[in-house]
Each structure stands twice: as C-alpha cells, then as structure tokens.
Design a protein around this motif. Structure first.
Motif, PDB file in Angstrom:
ATOM      1  N   LEU A 117      16.579 -30.317 -10.059  1.00 38.61           N
ATOM      2  CA  LEU A 117      16.068 -31.153 -11.142  1.00 38.61           C
ATOM      3  C   LEU A 117      14.731 -30.628 -11.644  1.00 38.61           C
ATOM      4  CD1 LEU A 117      16.712 -34.664  -9.524  1.00 38.61           C
ATOM      5  CD2 LEU A 117      18.232 -33.392 -11.070  1.00 38.61           C
ATOM      6  N   THR A 118      14.605 -30.478 -12.954  1.00 45.10           N
ATOM      7  CA  THR A 118      13.315 -30.092 -13.553  1.00 45.10           C
ATOM      8  C   THR A 118      13.159 -30.830 -14.873  1.00 45.10           C
ATOM      9  OG1 THR A 118      11.873 -28.257 -14.202  1.00 45.10           O
ATOM     10  CG2 THR A 118      14.219 -28.023 -14.714  1.00 45.10           C
ATOM     11  N   PRO A 119      12.122 -31.645 -15.022  1.00 43.53           N
ATOM     12  CA  PRO A 119      11.907 -32.365 -16.288  1.00 43.53           C
ATOM     13  C   PRO A 119      11.234 -31.483 -17.326  1.00 43.53           C
ATOM     14  CG  PRO A 119      10.210 -32.956 -14.714  1.00 43.53           C
ATOM     15  CD  PRO A 119      11.147 -32.008 -13.996  1.00 43.53           C
ATOM     16  N   HIS A 120      10.909 -32.070 -18.484  1.00 41.07           N
ATOM     17  CA  HIS A 120      10.201 -31.342 -19.548  1.00 41.07           C
ATOM     18  C   HIS A 120       8.725 -31.213 -19.163  1.00 41.07           C
ATOM     19  CE1 HIS A 120      13.828 -32.627 -21.718  1.00 41.07           C
ATOM     20  NE2 HIS A 120      13.604 -31.588 -22.504  1.00 41.07           N
ATOM     21  N   LEU A 121       8.478 -30.425 -18.159  1.00 44.76           N
ATOM     22  CA  LEU A 121       7.148 -30.301 -17.562  1.00 44.76           C
ATOM     23  C   LEU A 121       6.824 -28.821 -17.363  1.00 44.76           C
ATOM     24  CD1 LEU A 121       4.773 -31.905 -16.174  1.00 44.76           C
ATOM     25  CD2 LEU A 121       6.067 -31.692 -14.048  1.00 44.76           C
ATOM     26  N   GLY A 122       5.624 -28.400 -17.752  1.00 41.02           N
ATOM     27  CA  GLY A 122       5.266 -27.002 -17.610  1.00 41.02           C
ATOM     28  C   GLY A 122       6.166 -26.124 -18.472  1.00 41.02           C
ATOM     29  N   ASN A 123       6.580 -24.988 -17.949  1.00 36.13           N
ATOM     30  CA  ASN A 123       7.470 -24.072 -18.665  1.00 36.13           C
ATOM     31  C   ASN A 123       8.858 -24.162 -18.038  1.00 36.13           C
ATOM     32  OD1 ASN A 123       8.843 -21.852 -19.777  1.00 36.13           O
ATOM     33  ND2 ASN A 123       6.970 -20.638 -19.929  1.00 36.13           N
ATOM     34  N   TRP A 124       9.646 -25.140 -18.503  1.00 34.19           N
ATOM     35  CA  TRP A 124      10.964 -25.378 -17.889  1.00 34.19           C
ATOM     36  C   TRP A 124      11.949 -24.241 -18.163  1.00 34.19           C
ATOM     37  CZ3 TRP A 124       8.842 -28.263 -21.800  1.00 34.19           C
ATOM     38  CH2 TRP A 124       9.463 -28.201 -23.043  1.00 34.19           C
ATOM     39  N   GLU A 125      11.778 -23.524 -19.265  1.00 30.92           N
ATOM     40  CA  GLU A 125      12.677 -22.403 -19.548  1.00 30.92           C
ATOM     41  C   GLU A 125      12.418 -21.258 -18.561  1.00 30.92           C
ATOM     42  OE1 GLU A 125      15.972 -21.311 -21.696  1.00 30.92           O
ATOM     43  OE2 GLU A 125      14.745 -23.022 -22.303  1.00 30.92           O
ATOM     44  N   LEU A 126      11.171 -21.020 -18.217  1.00 32.61           N
ATOM     45  CA  LEU A 126      10.830 -20.013 -17.208  1.00 32.61           C
ATOM     46  C   LEU A 126      11.351 -20.448 -15.844  1.00 32.61           C
ATOM     47  CD1 LEU A 126       9.371 -17.451 -16.252  1.00 32.61           C
ATOM     48  CD2 LEU A 126       7.274 -18.810 -16.046  1.00 32.61           C
ATOM     49  N   PHE A 127      11.239 -21.739 -15.548  1.00 36.62           N
ATOM     50  CA  PHE A 127      11.754 -22.260 -14.282  1.00 36.62           C
ATOM     51  C   PHE A 127      13.257 -21.989 -14.174  1.00 36.62           C
ATOM     52  CE2 PHE A 127      13.572 -25.560 -11.586  1.00 36.62           C
ATOM     53  CZ  PHE A 127      12.724 -25.544 -10.479  1.00 36.62           C
ATOM     54  N   ALA A 128      13.978 -22.222 -15.265  1.00 39.89           N
ATOM     55  CA  ALA A 128      15.425 -21.967 -15.271  1.00 39.89           C
ATOM     56  C   ALA A 128      15.716 -20.487 -15.084  1.00 39.89           C
ATOM     57  CB  ALA A 128      16.028 -22.463 -16.582  1.00 39.89           C
ATOM     58  N   ASN A 129      14.921 -19.635 -15.705  1.00 40.89           N
ATOM     59  CA  ASN A 129      15.058 -18.192 -15.568  1.00 40.89           C
ATOM     60  C   ASN A 129      14.874 -17.777 -14.115  1.00 40.89           C
ATOM     61  OD1 ASN A 129      15.088 -15.408 -15.963  1.00 40.89           O
ATOM     62  ND2 ASN A 129      13.147 -15.337 -17.070  1.00 40.89           N
ATOM     63  N   TRP A 130      13.814 -18.307 -13.498  1.00 43.39           N
ATOM     64  CA  TRP A 130      13.559 -17.994 -12.096  1.00 43.39           C
ATOM     65  C   TRP A 130      14.728 -18.446 -11.211  1.00 43.39           C
ATOM     66  CZ3 TRP A 130      13.339 -21.355  -7.966  1.00 43.39           C
ATOM     67  CH2 TRP A 130      12.953 -20.775  -6.739  1.00 43.39           C
ATOM     68  N   ALA A 131      15.203 -19.672 -11.434  1.00 46.68           N
ATOM     69  CA  ALA A 131      16.301 -20.204 -10.621  1.00 46.68           C
ATOM     70  C   ALA A 131      17.555 -19.339 -10.748  1.00 46.68           C
ATOM     71  CB  ALA A 131      16.605 -21.642 -11.042  1.00 46.68           C
ATOM     72  N   ALA A 132      17.860 -18.911 -11.981  1.00 48.07           N
ATOM     73  CA  ALA A 132      19.067 -18.117 -12.216  1.00 48.07           C
ATOM     74  C   ALA A 132      18.987 -16.744 -11.561  1.00 48.07           C
ATOM     75  CB  ALA A 132      19.300 -17.964 -13.718  1.00 48.07           C
ATOM     76  N   HIS A 133      17.772 -16.253 -11.304  1.00 44.75           N
ATOM     77  CA  HIS A 133      17.611 -14.975 -10.619  1.00 44.75           C
ATOM     78  C   HIS A 133      17.586 -15.122  -9.104  1.00 44.75           C
ATOM     79  CE1 HIS A 133      16.623 -13.278 -14.551  1.00 44.75           C
ATOM     80  NE2 HIS A 133      16.786 -12.095 -14.011  1.00 44.75           N
TER      81      HIS A 133
END
Length: 298
Positions: A117-133
């Motif tokens: 779970l990640t809300p609209h907080l900080g840089n959520w697109e970067l968080f998703a990028n990190w998770a996918a890697h």
C-alpha cells in the motif's frame, strides 16, 4: 486545442523535465509556487479546503505555511514525473539514498503474497518503480485521458517490470491470482474507487468514500500487508524508501475472514484507513492535499 496537440505538448514538456537534475526541477517548483499563490487555481483552493477540513486545530499562520509546503511538494511530484515516465528507470532509482524496512518487504515475499500500500505521498511513481525492480508487481491501471500520454505512462510502468491490470472485475481477478502465486499487488489505498467499489470510512476525522479492494485482497491466504512511500529529502538530495509491515495490526480485524457482514468489511477498511493516515502524518506536507478525497462525502 485538439487532443493530439495537447498530448504532444504534454509529452514534449515531460521529456524536457526528465532531462533536468532534481535540484533544478525543485528550483522551477519554487517559481511555479509563487505563480500559483497569486493566480486563483483549483489546486490552491482544494488544498486550502482539505487542510481546513483535516487540520482544524492549526492556527491561521500554521495553515498558511502548511498550504505553501503542500503545494510545493505537489508541484515537485508533478515535475518529477518527467524523470519517472521518460527516462531509464536507473535515473530514478539512483536518486534513492536509503531503504528503511527493506527486510520486512523481503520477509513478506518469502511468506507468500504481498499487498503493498502506498498513498499519494512523496513520490509514489518512484516508489512503484522501486517495487517493480525488487518484486513481481501487479497494479491496477486507469488510463490517462490523453491517449498518447497514456501510452507513454503505460510503457514506462511496463518497462520497470510492472504488470498492469485494468480497473475492472477482470483486473481484480488478475490481482488475486498474482497474490496466490506469491507475488505483489501495488495499491493506492486513498484513491477514490468507482461506484459500488467503496464505502464511507473516516479519514482525518472526515467521511471519505474509500475502496474496499485493499481490505479484500489483504484477506487472501498467506498474504502480508506492507505500507510504504518514497519520502522526499530536504535540499533535493533524493529520496528514502520507507516500509512497514502492518499485518499484525490488521490481524485482529481480519481474523474473521469467513464473515462477509457489512460491519466487518467496514472495520477492515477503517483499520487500513487509520494506518494510512498515520503514515501521512509522518510527512503531512508531502501528501497531495489537492486530491479530491471527499468529493462524494463533503
């Protein structure tokens, strides 16, 4: 202005922004902020309204400072999308300076499926990028309004290794299957759901129409629940990934998985809302307060 022209302008701007270093992007944000504070705009009015709703005990001076900080981080997030969507994943990943709680994420994957779970907080697109890697990730995907921009975003997320599921019954089934295979579902729990896919739950003391999907997915067998975000560091120094396993805090409510009563579902949704709120309170200025979180309830 035609859709094609809008798409071309948006994509061109994103490619330009994507080439710039983080410190320059944040410098541009300061200029944009000065403009937004002078000229009436929706972001300014919505951010002010949500701060008044959710932080009523702040003084007028504190609310004014909070408003400026929130708008600045909202602009940061928008300009950073150029890096997230147009540049090789490595550029974004290189801006991550530290990962807090990585062991809990690794442990959760070793135990089975993970609802991340990640809300609209900080840089959520970067968080998703990190998770996918760092895991096999499936996320719901709602197409952007501009077709060419949608194609750009879709390519960027797929390039990072993320599987994209449509925001439909078929997509939800895809998410459940990936959990059963021991993979990761990435969910934005504060994202407003479509009709009949949410209930009213409390968020910062206000009634908010909230998705039930995260709570339902979290009930999947051998599934852990991880909460996290990419915190923006001061001085444009980059980001810190912060992760927390909230499975045990949810366990008391989630234990009665066989009971499908409305009251039980509401309790499950509320516990997630409360924990996400706690995370937002750790960096409130980095939350996207311009988001219309209460458009169906207030």
């Amino acid at each position: 202005m035609s859709q094609n022209l809008k798409s071309s302008l948006a994509i061109g701007l994103l490619y330009i922004l994507g080439k710039l270093p983080l410190w320059l992007l944040h410098g541009i944000s300061m200029v944009v902020l000065a403009f937004m504070l002078i000229v009436p705009n929706r972001s300014l009015s919505q951010t002010r309204l949500n701060i008044q709703r959710c932080w009523p005990n702040l003084t007028s001076q504190q609310k004014g400072k909070f408003l400026r900080q929130s708008l600045l981080h909202t602009i940061h997030a928008a300009l950073e999308m150029g890096i997230n969507w147009t540049q090789p994943s490595k550029k974004g990943l290189d801006s991550i300076k530290q990962i807090k709680g990585e062991s809990c994420f690794i442990d959760a994957q070793n135990r089975g499926g993970v609802v991340l779970l990640t809300p609209h907080l900080g840089n959520w697109e970067l968080f998703a990028n990190w998770a996918a890697h760092n895991a096999k990730v499936t996320a719901l995907y709602k197409p952007a309004k501009l077709p060419a921009l949608d194609a750009l975003i879709h390519r960027a997320r797929s390039r990072a290794g993320m599987k994209l599921a449509p925001a439909s019954a078929k997509g939800v089934l895809q998410l459940k299957r990936s959990l059963l295979k021991g993979e990761v579902n990435l969910i934005l729990p504060d994202q407003e759901p479509p009709p009949a896919a949410g209930i009213i739950s409390q968020w910062f003391g206000q009634p908010a129409y909230t998705m039930t999907l995260a709570a339902q997915l979290a009930n999947t067998k051998n599934t852990r629940i991880i909460l996290g975000f990419a915190r923006r560091l001061k001085g444009s120094e980059g980001f810190v990934i912060e992760l927390e396993d909230i499975t045990q805090e949810c366990a008391g409510v989630f234990a009665s998985a066989s009971d499908d009563s409305n009251a039980l579902l509401a309790s499950k949704v509320q516990v997630i809302n409360t924990l996400v709120e706690r995370l937002v309170r750790s960096a409130p200025e980095q939350y996207q307060w311009e988001y219309k979180r209460f458009k169906h309830t207030l």
